[in-house]
Design an enzyme around this catalytic site. Structure first.
Site, PDB file in Angstrom:
ATOM      1  N   HIS A 240      -5.429  -8.346  -1.969  1.00 39.77           N
ATOM      2  CA  HIS A 240      -4.363  -7.433  -2.357  1.00 39.77           C
ATOM      3  C   HIS A 240      -4.400  -7.173  -3.854  1.00 39.77           C
ATOM      4  CE1 HIS A 240      -2.632 -11.397  -3.216  1.00 39.77           C
ATOM      5  NE2 HIS A 240      -1.765 -10.802  -4.018  1.00 39.77           N
ATOM      6  N   PHE A 241      -3.925  -6.008  -4.220  1.00 39.75           N
ATOM      7  CA  PHE A 241      -3.660  -5.646  -5.607  1.00 39.75           C
ATOM      8  C   PHE A 241      -2.153  -5.493  -5.748  1.00 39.75           C
ATOM      9  CE2 PHE A 241      -7.886  -4.223  -4.617  1.00 39.75           C
ATOM     10  CZ  PHE A 241      -8.633  -4.411  -5.765  1.00 39.75           C
TER      11      PHE A 241
END
EC number: 2.7.7.69
Length: 444
Positions: A240-241
């Protein structure tokens, strides 16, 4: 005074301790096989910019035609506000006290009193950057569908497409944008590439390019994306970012840079000689994909060499800051100063970028540029180690022969508001840490 209590590892309302009883079934409308059938979510297919230059051409492409829906204002911030009104967040982040610390760089301090009161350990080793995905730990297939905002992908051509109610296809894992229910700023969201593929927290070429597409589509320099590797204060081992909107320049963005090399694909790589965390800046390139691939190659190199790092995607995807760091290793080895440890601040991407999330009121009231600098310097590689890491990176991207600018040449960074900062003569850095930290848990 409203006191905000936070548990930074809790990013979903359905995140729970391993000891919780799940024998009664799901009942949470999640992304698992139990609930995914029939699930629908808006789909935003952005312009495919893989063949578009990372410089001025990118700006022109956004001026060509109005998209069917305002990506940042309507989809990201508008849907985030909708979830806020529906009470899905653990607290009102807008009630947090925030101030700009006086000084050359303008570090931003935010008070998060109570953040340290409900610590729980990370669910993986902090001394290994590459670790396998573990479906028994919390991951994003367990979030409630109401926490999802929309599906996001790069389209097949140069036009934006928007579908307000598109089925989620389990056979073609979508990338999704979800709220972080424990936000540190307005509009704090998570970009989760190919969420149903259950990718571990490690950079790959397709996922980083997707993150750049999101930054470009937002078309606002105050909307940034960040990434924390394992060992650099990622809290969940599911790729994830993070992203959020903060209408002021980050100190990292304003720091003067010194050109080191330019690759054959015209990606310019610079170092930041006057910033407390020794960092690299990647910009330019013949296309967005060239820029993304160069940074991805560098990140894969760091991952394969077990070197933790953070990434800030800035200036609508035109600039990418890469910050190798060693704070967790130094913490495990007992090499972080007691004064810094007492703050209980773990310097991840936002802190290193200059948004200091503080947990104690006395630290907030006594916030100074000197204190911020001292904390961040603990995360920095030593000058010698930084050079070694750079040599690894340049070899990985095929640029082992450095084309350095004349000694002392400084390129002044342009911040989003247009002002230019002056050269700083301050230099900092932590000691050389060649040892490998033993297995340990760092409380978040």
């Amino acid at each position: 005074m409203l006191k905000i209590k936070r548990v930074p590892t809790v990013v979903s309302n359905y995140q729970k301790d391993e000891a919780a009883d799940e024998s009664v079934g799901c009942g949470r409308n999640c992304l698992g096989a139990c609930c995914i059938n029939g699930a629908r979510l808006p789909l935003y297919a952005c312009k495919n910019l893989e063949k578009t230059g990372a410089g001025e051409k990118l700006v022109l492409s956004h001026e060509a035609k109005e998209p069917p829906v305002a990506f940042l204002e309507s989809l990201v911030l508008g849907e985030w506000e909708d979830r806020f009104q529906r009470g899905l967040f653990r607290y009102d982040v807008t009630a947090c006290e925030t101030k700009v610390i006086p000084g050359k760089y303008g570090f931003v301090a935010q008070l998060n009193e109570g953040r340290h009161l409900k610590k729980r350990p990370t669910e993986f080793r902090v001394d290994k950057v590459l670790q396998s995905f573990d479906g028994n730990k919390f991951n994003f297939t367990k979030v409630g569908q109401e926490e999802l905002l929309f599906q996001f992908e790069a389209g097949e051509d140069g036009e934006v497409q928007f579908f307000p109610c598109m089925p989620i296809d389990p056979e073609n894992s979508p990338s999704v944008v979800a709220i972080n229910v424990s936000p540190i700023e307005y509009g704090h969201v998570l970009l989760i590439p190919r969420v149903l593929d259950c990718l571990p927290q490690r950079i790959d070429h397709k996922s980083l390019l997707l993150a750049l597409h999101m930054a470009a589509e937002a078309a606002n320099p105050y909307f940034r994306l960040g990434y924390n590797s394992l060992g650099a204060f990622a809290t969940i081992n599911h790729l994830h970012f993070q992203a959020y909107y903060l209408a002021m320049p980050f100190p990292l963005e304003k720091a003067p840079s010194k050109k080191m090399i330019t690759t054959v694909k015209s990606v310019k790589i610079s170092e930041l000689p006057s910033y407390p965390v020794r960092s690299l800046l990647f910009e330019g390139g013949n296309s967005m994909k060239d820029l993304s691939d160069t940074v991805s190659d560098a990140c894969v190199c760091l991952q394969n060499n077990n070197i933790p790092f953070n990434i800030l995607i800035s200036d609508c995807g035109r600039q990418i800051f890469l910050m190798p760091q060693c704070y967790a290793e130094k913490q495990a080895l007992g090499e972080v100063s007691p004064e810094v440890l007492e703050t209980q601040v773990n310097p991840a991407v936002w802190e290193i970028s200059g948004h200091m999330v503080l947990k104690r009121k006395k630290d907030y009231e006594g916030a100074s540029e000197e204190n911020a600098w001292r904390l961040l310097a603990e995360a920095s590689l030593s000058e010698e180690r930084f050079k070694e890491v750079n040599d690894l990176i340049f070899e990985a991207i095929g640029c082992s022969n450095q084309e350095e600018e004349p000694e002392g040449t400084i390129v002044h960074q342009q911040n989003p508001s247009g002002s230019v900062n002056q050269k700083s003569n301050r230099t900092h850095g932590g000691p050389i840490t060649n040892g490998t930290a033993s297995e340990c848990l760092v409380l978040q």
